[in-house]
Design an enzyme around this catalytic site. Structure first.
Site, PDB file in Angstrom:
ATOM      1  N   GLN A   1       2.724  10.077   1.645  1.00  0.00           N
ATOM      2  CA  GLN A   1       4.107   9.179   1.635  1.00  0.00           C
ATOM      3  C   GLN A   1       4.952   9.913   0.508  1.00  0.00           C
ATOM      4  OE1 GLN A   1       2.334   5.396   2.173  1.00  0.00           O
ATOM      5  NE2 GLN A   1       4.057   5.179   3.466  1.00  0.00           N
TER       6      GLN A   1
ATOM      7  N   CYS B   1       6.092   0.052   7.515  1.00  0.00           N
ATOM      8  CA  CYS B   1       5.621   1.223   6.839  1.00  0.00           C
ATOM      9  C   CYS B   1       6.725   1.694   5.977  1.00  0.00           C
ATOM     10  CB  CYS B   1       5.288   2.412   7.911  1.00  0.00           C
ATOM     11  SG  CYS B   1       4.717   3.709   6.965  1.00  0.00           S
ATOM     12  N   LEU B   2       6.602   1.796   4.834  1.00  0.00           N
ATOM     13  CA  LEU B   2       7.582   2.461   3.991  1.00  0.00           C
ATOM     14  C   LEU B   2       8.202   3.601   4.313  1.00  0.00           C
ATOM     15  CD1 LEU B   2       5.906   1.309   0.530  1.00  0.00           C
ATOM     16  CD2 LEU B   2       7.460   0.048   1.676  1.00  0.00           C
TER      17      LEU B   2
ATOM     18  N   HIS C   1      -4.483   1.004   7.598  1.00  0.00           N
ATOM     19  CA  HIS C   1      -2.970   1.494   7.736  1.00  0.00           C
ATOM     20  C   HIS C   1      -2.759   2.868   6.694  1.00  0.00           C
ATOM     21  CE1 HIS C   1       1.608   1.213   8.039  1.00  0.00           C
ATOM     22  NE2 HIS C   1       1.491   2.090   6.950  1.00  0.00           N
ATOM     23  N   GLU C   2      -3.370   2.628   5.486  1.00  0.00           N
ATOM     24  CA  GLU C   2      -3.380   3.758   4.525  1.00  0.00           C
ATOM     25  C   GLU C   2      -4.274   5.158   4.900  1.00  0.00           C
ATOM     26  OE1 GLU C   2      -1.003   3.656   2.551  1.00  0.00           O
ATOM     27  OE2 GLU C   2      -0.463   1.696   2.871  1.00  0.00           O
TER      28      GLU C   2
ATOM     29  N   GLY D   1       0.818  -1.080  -0.111  1.00  0.00           N
ATOM     30  CA  GLY D   1       0.020  -0.064  -0.045  1.00  0.00           C
ATOM     31  C   GLY D   1       0.840   1.417   0.174  1.00  0.00           C
TER      32      GLY D   1
ATOM     33  N   HIS E   1      -2.928   7.231   7.140  1.00  0.00           N
ATOM     34  CA  HIS E   1      -1.567   8.155   6.558  1.00  0.00           C
ATOM     35  C   HIS E   1      -2.450   9.460   5.876  1.00  0.00           C
ATOM     36  CE1 HIS E   1       2.240   6.287   6.364  1.00  0.00           C
ATOM     37  NE2 HIS E   1       1.977   5.131   5.909  1.00  0.00           N
TER      38      HIS E   1
END
Ligand code: ZN
Length: 173
Positions: free
Chosen positions: A49, A87-88, A129-130, A44, A133
């Site tokens: 991000q 997380c990226l 999670h997204e 994702g 963000h």
């Protein structure tokens, strides 16, 4: 085109994102975000991000790539599960987060059509999670037991990267 990720301490990761009024203006961004997510080995990726504070995220679960514009979550299940997330935007950090097992997402797609999906398991996890963000929330904020937070070595993170997509339940998003 692969996009650079903003650094972990970027204020963009802590800023609620703005609604999108014109879908045509984010088509290229969406395409680039999917390319970036795949290149980074994530499941994702949310627009903040990659430096754009708009309500858009993409997911890539089970080989299916989806774009969500102005998403809303509803119908959270009462069953909650504890799952380790990465997380990226927070390289090498992993932590256990308890979240509802199922959730329904409603959004617009790239043709501005409304759609909704009743999601379970990994997709439900990634959606939550997204969505966080887009609200400026990062997974450690959701952890109830901070002692489960761990930091991988560069080598371990790379190995995890190499294995992404091959192990159920690996959430880097
Ligand atoms: Zn993330």
């Amino acid at each position: 085109m692969r996009l650079p990720l903003v650094p972990s301490d970027s204020p963009l990761l802590r800023t609620p994102a703005a609604p999108i009024n014109d879908v045509t203006a984010v088509r290229q961004l969406s395409t680039n975000m999917i390319e970036t997510m795949v290149a980074e080995g994530g499941v994702g990726l949310a627009a903040p991000q990659v430096g754009t504070s708009l309500r858009l995220f993409v997911t890539g679960v089970d080989g299916q790539y989806l774009t969500f514009i102005n998403p809303e979550l509803s119908d959270f299940s009462t069953e909650r599960i504890l799952w380790e997330e990465g997380c990226l935007s927070l390289p090498r950090l992993l932590g256990k987060v308890e979240r509802p097992q199922k959730v329904t997402v409603s959004a617009h797609d790239m043709t501005d059509q409304a759609f909704s999906i009743a999601a379970d398991q990994l997709l439900a996890r990634v959606l939550q999670h997204e969505y966080d963000h887009l609200e400026g929330i990062l997974f450690p904020d959701r952890m109830t037991d901070q002692s489960t937070l761990r930091k991988l070595t560069e080598e371990e993170w790379q190995t995890r990267y190499d294995e992404r997509g091959q192990h159920d339940g690996q959430v880097d998003a």
